[in-house]
Design a protein around this motif. Structure first.
Motif, short mmCIF file in Angstrom:
data_model
loop_
_atom_site.label_atom_id
_atom_site.label_comp_id
_atom_site.label_asym_id
_atom_site.label_seq_id
_atom_site.Cartn_x
_atom_site.Cartn_y
_atom_site.Cartn_z
N PHE A 773 2.36 -10.04 0.04
CA PHE A 773 3.14 -8.80 0.02
C PHE A 773 4.51 -9.03 -0.64
O PHE A 773 4.99 -8.20 -1.43
N THR A 774 5.15 -10.14 -0.33
CA THR A 774 6.46 -10.42 -0.94
C THR A 774 6.33 -10.56 -2.45
O THR A 774 7.19 -10.07 -3.20
N ALA A 775 5.27 -11.22 -2.91
CA ALA A 775 5.07 -11.37 -4.35
C ALA A 775 4.86 -10.02 -5.01
O ALA A 775 5.39 -9.75 -6.11
N LEU A 776 4.10 -9.11 -4.37
CA LEU A 776 3.92 -7.77 -4.92
C LEU A 776 5.24 -7.01 -4.97
O LEU A 776 5.56 -6.35 -5.98
N THR A 777 6.03 -7.11 -3.90
CA THR A 777 7.33 -6.44 -3.88
C THR A 777 8.22 -6.97 -5.00
O THR A 777 8.89 -6.19 -5.70
N GLY A 778 8.23 -8.29 -5.19
CA GLY A 778 9.04 -8.87 -6.26
C GLY A 778 8.63 -8.38 -7.63
O GLY A 778 9.48 -8.05 -8.47
N ARG A 779 7.31 -8.30 -7.89
CA ARG A 779 6.85 -7.81 -9.21
C ARG A 779 7.22 -6.35 -9.40
O ARG A 779 7.60 -5.93 -10.49
N ALA A 780 7.10 -5.55 -8.35
CA ALA A 780 7.45 -4.14 -8.47
C ALA A 780 8.93 -3.97 -8.77
O ALA A 780 9.32 -3.15 -9.63
N LEU A 781 9.79 -4.72 -8.11
CA LEU A 781 11.23 -4.64 -8.37
C LEU A 781 11.54 -5.13 -9.78
O LEU A 781 12.40 -4.57 -10.47
N HIS A 782 10.84 -6.16 -10.22
CA HIS A 782 11.08 -6.72 -11.54
C HIS A 782 10.63 -5.76 -12.64
O HIS A 782 11.30 -5.65 -13.69
N LEU A 783 9.50 -5.08 -12.44
CA LEU A 783 8.98 -4.18 -13.45
C LEU A 783 9.78 -2.88 -13.55
O LEU A 783 9.68 -2.16 -14.54
N GLY A 784 10.56 -2.57 -12.51
CA GLY A 784 11.32 -1.33 -12.50
C GLY A 784 10.48 -0.18 -11.96
O GLY A 784 9.28 -0.29 -11.76
N GLY A 785 11.15 0.94 -11.71
CA GLY A 785 10.43 2.08 -11.17
C GLY A 785 10.28 1.99 -9.67
O GLY A 785 11.03 1.31 -8.97
N SER A 786 9.26 2.68 -9.16
CA SER A 786 9.07 2.77 -7.72
C SER A 786 8.54 1.45 -7.15
O SER A 786 7.99 0.62 -7.87
N VAL A 787 8.71 1.31 -5.84
CA VAL A 787 8.30 0.10 -5.15
C VAL A 787 7.30 0.49 -4.06
O VAL A 787 7.58 1.39 -3.26
N PRO A 788 6.11 -0.15 -4.00
CA PRO A 788 5.11 0.21 -2.98
C PRO A 788 5.65 0.01 -1.57
O PRO A 788 6.31 -1.00 -1.28
N ALA A 789 5.39 0.97 -0.70
CA ALA A 789 5.85 0.91 0.69
C ALA A 789 4.69 0.54 1.60
O ALA A 789 3.54 0.94 1.37
N ALA A 790 4.98 -0.21 2.64
CA ALA A 790 3.97 -0.51 3.64
C ALA A 790 3.43 0.79 4.22
O ALA A 790 4.20 1.68 4.58
N ASP A 791 2.11 0.89 4.28
CA ASP A 791 1.50 2.11 4.82
C ASP A 791 0.57 1.83 5.99
O ASP A 791 -0.05 2.74 6.53
N GLN A 792 0.48 0.55 6.39
CA GLN A 792 -0.38 0.20 7.51
C GLN A 792 0.29 -0.87 8.36
O GLN A 792 1.10 -1.66 7.86
N ILE A 793 -0.06 -0.89 9.64
CA ILE A 793 0.36 -1.96 10.55
C ILE A 793 -0.89 -2.57 11.14
O ILE A 793 -1.74 -1.85 11.68
N TRP A 794 -1.01 -3.88 11.01
CA TRP A 794 -2.16 -4.62 11.51
C TRP A 794 -1.74 -5.44 12.72
O TRP A 794 -0.57 -5.85 12.84
#
Length: 923
Positions: A773-794
């Motif tokens: 999840f951290t790697a996905l967040t980092g790529r989203a911030l790096h690419l610009g635009g919106s950032v995916p939000a957590a939508d589930q709790i396990w």
């Protein structure tokens, strides 16, 4: 007639055995039919009852003002009629502004309330204080009262309408379908609104004219298999009628997962019934063999008497009538036993009579035919293997093999229930394959024994040679004995190898699809949005368990595409992903963000281009991006700084465990001609608990927002784990590169496949990708635009019910709780597998009885050979030893054939059977 009775009485022992076997077979089939029906109905009822409340509910939503409630009521009644009993509730919901509380002012962070008018609420909630409201009064939920800090006697003002509070209530079950997925009865919140406040319909109309009417339709009785089709038809009719009522853009809609759950139940019921075709087919075949052998034995005993009657002028019709009388008596016993077994198993007498009559009729026809044929055979005729016997066995083997191949192809390609109904042909594939193998074993038994007899001529002793020669030429032992034991051994091995693991394999598939013991899916924004609070697993008050507190974490799940192939992306904490996907941490290379203490300290220097002086009013806004311990992104405003070439210190509190993912700078959009303030450089130093990070950002006319990412290696390829289905669709192997397009990201993510797994958490065996999840967040911030939000709790926990309740209690938006019980099919499949095991055991018992009957018949037939063999020097002991060897060799040969066949068939068709039990069964 008297003489016929006397002749039958001479063989009463054999006839009693024949009747007992026929009764046992009929009782087993009739009782099994009743037990299967009850098990399927009970499994369907449990499967529907265990589903998430919104997955066994229909919700009709319509505007409170402008729609016709009576028309909707009539549509519901017409759709379901009297075929399906339903519980229907209607209420009105709205969100209204919170103006004031008793003159003291509302809490500053709460600006609206949830208001409901529900005439049936007393059936679903209990008062904890005060009384139920009447007139212009109101009552608030306990959770809402705690958030607003109000009690009976206070007054809430909403939309200019005062609402005196006279009571506080709590829901009897916050997850009940009655609330239509509304989270506020349990948590007190629905987004930013608090409540609900119960009022009369007139009060709600005075507050807000934009409310919504909600009807909830749920089954009012335990669902059974027979009620699935009428219920699904009613749902389809209701949806069509609501579409007709939705004229003029009223915005009426039908939601809820009741139909999907019923479809899952229908598919599971069909698969469960199909599984039982294996023991039923084998039971019928082995039972027919046993009855045939027993009937043949009785017929051979009467052969001499029948021949004498024939010589005295008795016709074949007379013999047939006498045999039919005996068979009829056996059939009556079988009919009575079958009916009684069905009734004892829980079926009504009329329902139990059908299977019993069918079994008894089949037994009557079979016994009559075999009995008559044996009784009319010439006395003294040897029962040796002939060409006709070999041809008959070979023909039956070829037919069984062809049918098995066709059925196996059906099973391997379409499964057990391709269209939601049981495919008996596909289900019978293992049984037909076992029968074909048994017939082949019976076919080769004679030649094998003949070869062995020639090879044994040089050995000492003639008992073995005699036994093998008898085995080579005696049809009853070769066919009936070998076949019955082969079928039993094959069925037993198939059950051990394939069926015994089917339940656990189906459970593992369900667990992988769920991903955790409990998964809460929230109806929230797919991107980080300042207007909606981010999910945070640390805010869940989970109960302690015997083995410690539950492990709770956030996750992100979304659809992705790679070329023309779509699949599911699951982003999880690195520690969870490495454990669940069995990947080394070094292979996954999770992203590491900047560690922080309890405060984020920033030094920000903003300057205009060299030689230009920014206006005094020019300022840059600074925002921080964090990742929580799960890797989920969160954001917070830090402050603003002037563009004055000076270092300014900003700070913001940090929750324990959060790390800095990025710092974002933005400037207002330019107005008019570009000015020096439209271009600026920022130097930012972020002080972490272990080290600092220096960031350089640039804002200009074309870029009004820039980010400096503090997560490691965001410009490198992301390491991902893919399912085998996804890898096969794209011909991917570990080390290959793949581009993943996610709808919420500005650009595709470049990834490297680090491992391929049969199943992944939250995906199962379907096409999918898992990453940190951290790697996905980092790529989203790096690419610009919106950032995916957590939508589930396990949650990983042993207290599934307690943690599920805690996840609901913390919900601010509608939530769906997913567990292995709520989406799995174990309620249906597990009982069927147990019944199948019991059926195989009964087949084995019948096979032993059949072999014993064949042995008894063979021993009786040997009596005429006793004297000639003694004349050749065979003592009584040698003859007994020869008979023992004959029976032992035939039994061993049958068991070997059955074991080999059962193992091969289990390896061949077992995986398809397990896959068919889970395919389409999960929602």
């Amino acid at each position: 007639m008297l003489f016929a009775v006397r002749r039958a009485a001479q063989h009463v022992g054999q006839l009693v055995v024949l009747g007992a076997v026929a009764a046992a077979l009929s009782g087993t089939l009739a009782g099994a039919t009743a037990m299967i029906d009850h098990a399927v109905d009970g499994g369907v009822a449990r499967l529907v009852a265990d589903a998430d409340p919104m997955d066994r509910t229909l919700v009709i939503d319509a505007p409170a003002y402008g729609s016709d409630p009576k028309s909707v009521d009539a549509a519901i009644q017409t759709a379901f009629g009297s075929t399906v009993r339903t519980a229907i509730a209607r209420s009105t919901w709205t969100q209204a502004p919170l103006d004031d509380i008793a003159g003291a002012g509302a809490p500053h962070d709460i600006t609206s309330i949830v208001v409901v008018a529900d005439p049936d609420i007393a059936d679903h909630a209990a008062l904890t204080q005060g009384t139920w409201p009447t007139g212009d009064e109101g009552a608030i939920s306990a959770a809402g009262a705690a958030l607003l800090r109000v009690a009976p006697g206070d007054t809430i003002v909403s939309g200019g309408v005062p609402i005196p509070l006279v009571g506080v209530w709590r829901p009897l079950d916050a997850a009940a379908a009655h609330w239509a997925g509304e989270p506020s009865p349990g948590s007190g919140r629905d987004g930013s609104s608090v409540g609900p406040v119960l009022v009369g319909a007139s009060v709600l109309g005075a507050i807000d004219q934009g409310g919504r009417l909600r009807w909830t339709v749920t089954p009012s009785h335990a669902m059974a298999e027979a009620s699935i089709a009428p219920a699904r038809a009613g749902i389809a009719r209701l949806s069509a009628q609501i579409d007709q009522l939705n004229t003029g853009g009223l915005g009426m809609r039908v939601t809820g997962g009741w139909d999907a759950t019923l479809a899952r139940a229908a598919a599971a019921a069909a698969s469960a019934r199909s599984v039982l075709a294996i023991p039923v087919v084998l039971l019928v075949v082995v039972g027919a063999l046993v009855l045939g052998v027993l009937a043949r034995g009785v017929g051979l005993r009467l052969r001499d008497e029948v021949d004498l009657l024939r010589r005295r002028g008795a016709s074949r019709a007379a013999v047939l009538a006498e045999v039919a009388g005996i068979s009829g008596a056996v059939g009556i016993v079988a009919l009575a036993a079958g009916t009684l077994a069905g009734v004892l198993a829980g079926s009504p007498p009329t329902a139990a009579l059908g299977p019993a009559l069918l079994s008894a009729s089949a037994a009557f026809v079979l016994i009559t035919a075999v009995f008559t044929g044996a009784a009319l055979s010439p006395p003294g005729a040897r029962d040796d293997v002939t060409r006709q016997t070999v041809a008959g066995i070979a023909g039956a083997a070829v037919l069984a093999a062809v049918l098995a191949a066709l059925a196996a192809a059906q099973l391997l390609t379409t499964g057990l229930a391709p269209d939601g109904s049981a495919d008996i042909a596909a289900a019978a594939a293992p049984a037909l394959a076992i029968i074909a193998a048994g017939l082949i074993g019976a076919l080769i038994a004679g030649p094998v024994a003949a070869v062995a007899a020639r090879a044994a001529r040089g050995l000492r002793g003639l008992a073995g040679v005699l036994a093998l020669r008898r085995l080579a030429r005696r049809a009853p032992i070769v066919l009936a004995g070998v076949l019955s034991l082969s079928l039993a051994a094959g069925a037993a091995l198939f059950a051990v190898v394939a069926v015994a693991g089917a339940g656990s394999a189906a459970g593992e598939a369900t667990a992988a699809a769920v991903g955790a013991d409990v998964r809460a899916v929230y109806d929230t924004s797919p991107i980080v949005d300042a207007s909606s609070p981010a999910l945070d697993a640390r805010g869940i008050d989970v109960p302690d368990t015997d083995d410690g507190s539950a492990h709770v974490y956030t996750a992100f799940v979304s659809m992705i595409t790679a070329g023309q192939v779509s699949g599911r992306l699951v982003a999880l904490p690195a520690a969870v992903l490495t454990a669940e996907a069995q990947v080394a941490a070094s292979d996954l290379a999770p992203g590491a963000a900047l560690a922080l203490g309890d405060t984020l300290e920033l030094e920000v220097t903003a300057s205009a281009p060299e030689g230009l002086v920014a206006p005094h009013a020019a300022r840059a806004s600074i925002r921080a991006w964090f990742v929580d311990p799960s890797g989920a992104p969160q954001t917070a405003t830090v402050g603003t700084v002037p563009v004055d070439r000076r270092a300014h210190r900003l700070s913001v509190p940090v929750r324990a465990g959060d790390r800095l993912a990025a710092v974002e700078a933005s400037a207002p959009a330019p107005s008019g001609d570009p000015s020096p303030a439209d271009e600026m450089q920022l130097q930012i130093v972020a002080h972490g608990s272990e080290h600092s990070a220096s960031l350089g950002l640039t804002l200009d006319e074309g870029r009004r927002l820039d980010r400096g990412v503090t997560i490691d290696d965001v410009d490198a390829q992301a390491d991902v784990v893919v399912t085998r289905a996804f890898a096969d669709a794209l011909a991917l192997h570990p080390g290959d590169n793949v581009s993943l397009a996610l709808g919420t990201l500005a650009k595709p993510v470049s990834a490297r496949v680090t491992a391929v797994r049969d199943r992944l958490p939250g995906i199962g065996s379907a096409r999918g990708v898992a990453m940190d999840f951290t790697a996905l967040t980092g790529r989203a911030l790096h690419l610009g635009g919106s950032v995916p939000a957590a939508d589930q709790i396990w949650a990983q926990t042993s207290d599934v019910a307690g943690v599920s309740a805690a996840l609901r209690a913390a919900a601010r938006t509608p939530v769906r709780i997913v567990t292995a019980t709520s989406i799995g099919t174990a309620a249906l499949i597990d009982p069927m597998l147990k019944l199948m095991t019991a059926g195989v055991a009964i087949v084995a018992l019948l096979a032993v009885v059949g072999f014993a009957a064949v042995a008894t018949t063979g021993i009786h037939d040997r009596r005429e050979e006793t004297m000639p063999l003694r004349a050749f020097g065979f003592t009584s002991a040698q003859q007994k030893r020869s008979t023992t060897i004959e029976l032992s060799v035939s039994a061993a040969l049958a068991v070997v054939v059955g074991v080999v066949a059962g193992t091969v068939i289990a390896v061949w068709l077992g995986p398809a059977l397990v896959g068919a039990l889970t395919a389409g069964g999960l929602t």
